[in-house]
Design a protein around this motif. Structure first.
Motif, PDB file in Angstrom:
ATOM      1  N   UNK A  87       7.157  -2.830   2.732  1.00 51.08           N
ATOM      2  CA  UNK A  87       7.215  -3.008   4.173  1.00 51.08           C
ATOM      3  C   UNK A  87       5.858  -3.469   4.652  1.00 51.08           C
ATOM      4  N   UNK A  88       5.681  -3.594   5.960  1.00 50.61           N
ATOM      5  CA  UNK A  88       4.364  -4.028   6.461  1.00 50.61           C
ATOM      6  C   UNK A  88       3.292  -2.972   6.188  1.00 50.61           C
ATOM      7  N   UNK A  89       2.444  -3.243   5.204  1.00 50.75           N
ATOM      8  CA  UNK A  89       1.337  -2.338   4.889  1.00 50.75           C
ATOM      9  C   UNK A  89       1.750  -1.091   4.130  1.00 50.75           C
ATOM     10  N   UNK A  90       3.001  -1.023   3.661  1.00 53.16           N
ATOM     11  CA  UNK A  90       3.447   0.167   2.913  1.00 53.16           C
ATOM     12  C   UNK A  90       4.250  -0.278   1.690  1.00 53.16           C
ATOM     13  N   UNK A  91       4.267   0.615   0.691  1.00 51.60           N
ATOM     14  CA  UNK A  91       5.056   0.315  -0.496  1.00 51.60           C
ATOM     15  C   UNK A  91       5.555   1.628  -1.089  1.00 51.60           C
TER      16      UNK A  91
END
Length: 983
Positions: free
Chosen positions: A183-187
């Motif tokens: 996701x945006x800035x997350x994994x």
């Protein structure tokens, strides 16, 4: 310049040389598939409702891609949901976590009873799986696994897809997946451990919490709270104290005529073994905070009786043996047999040397030849009975497939009128044997017309049930052949002795029934006609033909029947009613025939107004036809006694239509076809002329077809209104068939005409048809009756249980059977499908009865509790898992508790299991009071937390770990999220 501009004009396509390696091509293909399925960009959806994973609809779509020459299948699994409105959420889209990450923490759908394993382990509503396309292929080496994982990671980054992507590694049976969600800035990384032998520290909650915290590696000193959901599953296998209630059928009671578990004319029902093999009780603690429950290697608080949620599922026995299903399957196997009756029973049965064979042949040949004496006076019956004795002598009493007691029981069941052995009772037997009550008008009774079988009170239907039972219990195919042989002999005996066949509706063959039923009805028609004719010869009746109706007009049911094609084919009008065959009465009427003025009929026509000589003596009158008067003599118009049209079975109709079609469209063929179809019309004209001397065609038309005689009011010369009539336009066509027939017709009463229906020949044809039937043919004819009976049986049994799902399946069976059985020679595969459907319904009803017995539904005295238990049992049948109201303290819960307690009392722990228990998980020591329950067969734990990773200042992200421990294996499935912006 020309050289430079030329290549420019020849460029038609641009080749992209950037995807050079196989690896990059593979990534590109994955991206293409994600684009095609529109899985790129921000995923949106509503918060998950409780239980939606079980009640909702799951769908999947697949595609195939390849890495070099290795093929992979890509499958998208997703829960079908209504699209959510995105208003007001656009500004949060940047900060919001991807939907799959939110699902990791959602507690509404823990432990779904029926879902993909990844849904159960991670709680996802949508994901994509890449797996080797061939079942025997597997990605085993670590380097290949890492290569695939890096491929999907790049594909997710390039497309912006927020749907988790999994790769299946190792052998398929291990169900090992690794995956990633971005996701945006997350994994989130999805990892998995699968072991055969369980490390002892991971068999309890304390050890699992330790792993979880270590894996998260939380940098914060006060650890964020960990939420827990625990489920223990207990399996009940020992049902000894609750015996299976199905009684075996009492075969011996059949012969004695007692009411046993099975009777002739009734199909058996129920499972021979318990159709419920196991009961699985799942005790769940859905929302627990860390520290509330103690569960370590020496002590456990997890008492199943204290669990807030109980749910139950039953494991059904695989294909339980059921009586009705066995009957149907065995009977269906008959359809594939090739042997004839002679081959089954042994050829020696009919082999007799010398004179006796000649006698029988001679006697049988006389049946089909014109005879100066009535046919029934021949000693054929005695000869057939002597043949039967010889068969028995050859075969020996012990060798007979059916013993005499069973055979007599069946024959009395099929022919109840045969019980009357008194000499003075023969007449009453002949008169009452048809036993034809008006059919009941209900849906079940009329199923025969949909299935093309036979009415459920008919002889054919009873015969089918008897043959089915004989096939299963009394000698198999040999018993079937033996009973059929006896049945055919009984049919011949009844034909020769003028005894009507019981259990058949009066009148012409019913074309809605199976062909065998039609043949028996045809034989009954023959017996009826022959009986009436023989009685007429004895002078017990007048010259009125049997079955003539009193209303005069031709019955609508006979108007379309055609006569037998063989009688009239190719004859001229003059010879149409001449025949060497016997008349209805073999009287010496030469003088009458001479005085009947047969020549006049040929010359007189409707146009000339000629009429028959009035001095003829009228014959064959039934009654005056209302107030109608003959046009010319002015005498009353009499309705004549006419012959009944010939009854027809569907194979004769088909045969006749083929012959008529072969005559072609030429004028001569059309004329011949018209003559063949008009034998009945000619017979009626001759009867009419005999009853009304001096009549004309207009008189006949006024009675026979009133619509072809047009009347209108006209004013005569004197000014008076009078009614004037004339024939319709079609009757005035030159060379009209009616006019031609009228000119040819002689005034002959019905009793002296050639028979339209030669009952002797038709009866012999039917008896021959029955005699040559093989067992396989017989089974094919009667299979619709057996399916009909099975459906009725299933409906009756379902009515006692009232299971809504079964009602739907029965409707589907009826609909399916109606389509399949309507046509002759249905495919075996379709018939097998119908039988399988009936067997599945029987198994469901048997399961319902098993559960009702085990839960004591019938014994429950409290009405409210009884209804609750009944509802609970019905849900167990229809749903994969059922919640127990009140958990261990509710009515169903207390019964389940007793079942486990009783099973524990009688169980003996095998030494191996005892050793495992001591060395492995030490359940006995930890359980204490829980010894009422066996050690749990499965332990499932879900641990969740929102923790910042990898740094203290990272975003708090969902972490989840699922653990399942069974006797066979141990699995950990973790989903660990990390912040990729602040790390």
């Amino acid at each position: 310049m020309a050289a430079d501009s030329e290549p420019e004009s020849e460029v038609f396509e641009i080749t992209d040389f950037t995807t050079a390696s196989e690896w990059e091509r593979f990534i590109s293909k994955v991206e293409e598939v994600l684009n095609d399925w529109k899985l790129i960009g921000v995923s949106s959806g509503k918060p998950l409702e409780k239980g939606i994973y079980t009640t909702g609809t799951w769908e999947e779509k697949s595609d195939e891609i390849s890495f070099a020459d290795f093929k992979f299948s890509v499958t998208h699994h997703y829960l079908v949901q209504e699209p959510s409105d995105k208003d007001g959420k656009e500004e949060l889209a940047e900060d919001a976590l991807p939907l799959p990450m939110q699902d990791l923490l959602c507690m509404n759908n823990d432990f779904p009873p029926r879902a993909h394993c990844l849904v159960r382990w991670y709680g996802l509503r949508e994901f994509v799986v890449i797996a080797p396309a061939a079942n025997n292929e597997a990605v085993v080496s670590e380097s290949k696994c890492n290569l695939l994982l890096s491929s999907i990671s790049i594909a997710l980054g390039n497309t912006g897809c927020q749907v988790p992507l999994f790769v299946q590694i190792h052998q398929k049976w291990r169900r090992m997946y690794v995956g990633e969600c971005q996701g945006p800035g997350v994994r989130t990384d999805f990892e998995m451990v699968h072991l055969r032998k369980v490390p002892s520290q991971y068999t309890h909650l304390s050890g699992l919490l330790e792993i979880f915290k270590t894996k998260i590696g939380c940098p914060l000193t006060p650890l964020p709270p960990v939420s827990m959901a625990i489920r223990l599953t207990y399996v009940l296998q020992d049902w000894q104290q609750y015996f299976w209630p199905q009684q075996p059928p009492d075969i011996d009671a059949l012969v004695g005529g007692e009411v046993g578990g099975l009777e002739f004319g009734k199909l058996p029902f129920g499972a021979c073994e318990d159709p419920i093999s196991e009961l699985h009780l799942a005790t769940t603690w859905p929302h627990l905070a860390e520290g509330i429950i103690v569960d370590n290697d020496v002590y456990s608080d997890l008492d199943p009786m204290q669990a807030p949620q109980w749910s139950v599922r039953v494991r059904k026995a695989d294909n339980p043996q059921c009586l009705l299903g066995d009957f149907l399957t065995e009977f269906f196997k008959l359809c594939r047999r090739k042997e004839s009756t002679d081959e089954i029973l042994g050829r020696s049965a009919f082999e007799e040397e010398g004179k006796e064979v000649a006698d029988i042949t001679h006697a049988l040949s006389k049946l089909t030849e014109p005879a100066p004496v009535p046919i029934h006076k021949l000693s054929v019956t005695n000869m057939v009975h002597s043949a039967r004795k010889k068969i028995r002598k050859h075969r020996g009493v012990d060798e007979s497939p059916l013993n005499n007691d069973v055979l007599n029981t069946i024959l009395l069941f099929l022919f109840p009128d045969a019980a009357d052995k008194l000499a003075d009772g023969f007449e009453s037997r002949a008169n009452t044997s048809a036993g034809n009550n008006p059919p009941p008008e209900n849906e079940d009774y009329n199923l025969f017309s949909q299935f093309k079988s036979a009415p459920s009170d008919s002889l054919t239907y009873k015969l089918a049930l008897c043959l089915c039972m004989i096939n299963f219990y009394h000698g198999g195919v040999k018993g079937v052949a033996h009973l059929w042989q006896e049945f055919v002999l009984e049919m011949r005996y009844r034909w020769e002795n003028n005894y009507l066949i019981p259990g058949l509706a009066n009148g012409s063959p019913d074309l809605r029934c199976c062909l065998l039923h039609q043949k028996l009805q045809m034989l009954n028609c023959c017996i009826e006609r022959k009986k009436a004719r023989d009685e007429g010869k004895r002078g017990s009746v007048s010259d009125r033909s049997p079955g003539a109706s009193g209303d005069g007009a031709k019955g609508a049911e006979h108007s379309a029947d055609n006569p037998d094609k063989e009688k009239e084919f190719g004859k001229s009008w003059e010879s149409w009613s001449d025949s060497e065959d016997e008349f209805f009465e073999c009287l010496s009427d030469t003088e009458d025939l001479k005085g009947n003025g047969q020549e006049n009929g040929k010359k007189g026509g409707a146009k000339e107004g000629n009429k028959e000589p009035v001095n003829l003596k009228p014959e064959g009158r039934l009654h005056p036809h209302g107030k109608l008067m003959l046009l010319h003599p002015g005498e009353p118009l009499y309705v004549p006694i006419t012959q009944e049209p010939a009854p027809m079975t569907e194979d004769l109709l088909e045969e006749q239509s083929e012959v008529l079609a072969k005559l072609g469209t030429s004028a001569e063929g059309a004329h011949l076809r018209a003559r063949m179809q008009s034998a009945c019309l000619l017979s009626d004209m001759e009867s009419f002329k005999a009853a009304n001397p001096g009549c004309c065609l207009e008189d006949f038309v006024r009675w026979y077809s009133p619509r072809d005689y047009i009347e209108e009011e006209v004013v005569d010369e004197k000014g008076n209104k009078i009614i004037k009539g004339e024939l319709s336009a079609r009757m005035k066509i030159p060379s009209n068939m009616w006019v031609e027939a009228w000119e040819t017709a002689k005034p002959i009463p019905a009793r002296r005409q050639k028979r339209l229906f030669d009952d002797t020949r038709e009866a012999e044809k039917v008896l021959h048809y029955l005699a040559v039937q093989k067992s396989a043919d017989l089974a094919r004819h009667l299979l619709p009756c057996i399916i009909h009976a099975a459906v009725l049986k299933v409906k009756d049994e379902e009515a006692l249980e009232d299971i809504s799902s079964v009602k739907k399946i029965i409707k589907q069976i009826i609909s399916h059977s109606s389509k399949v059985l309507r046509f002759p020679n249905p495919e075996d595969k379709k018939l097998e499908e119908i039988i399988a459907q009936i067997m599945s319904v029987e198994a469901i009803i048997a399961r319902a009865r098993s559960l009702k017995a085990k839960f004591g539904v019938e014994k429950c005295e409290n009405e409210e509790e009884k209804e609750d238990l009944q509802r609970f049992v019905n849900c167990l049948l229809e749903q994969p898992e059922v919640s127990v109201v009140g958990a261990g303290r509710g009515p169903a819960g207390s019964i389940i508790h007793k079942l486990f307690v009783n099973a524990q009392r009688v169980s003996v722990v095998p030494p191996l299991e005892e050793e495992l228990r001591r060395s492995g998980c030490a359940e006995e020591r930890r359980q204490g009071v829980q010894s009422e329950f066996p050690p749990p067969t499965g332990r499932e734990v879900i641990l969740r937390s929102a923790v910042p990773r990898p740094a203290p200042y990272s975003k708090a992200l969902p972490q989840r770990m699922y653990s399942v421990l069974t006797r066979e294996d141990f699995r950990l499935a973790g989903a660990f999220s990390a912040d990729t912006t602040f790390f």
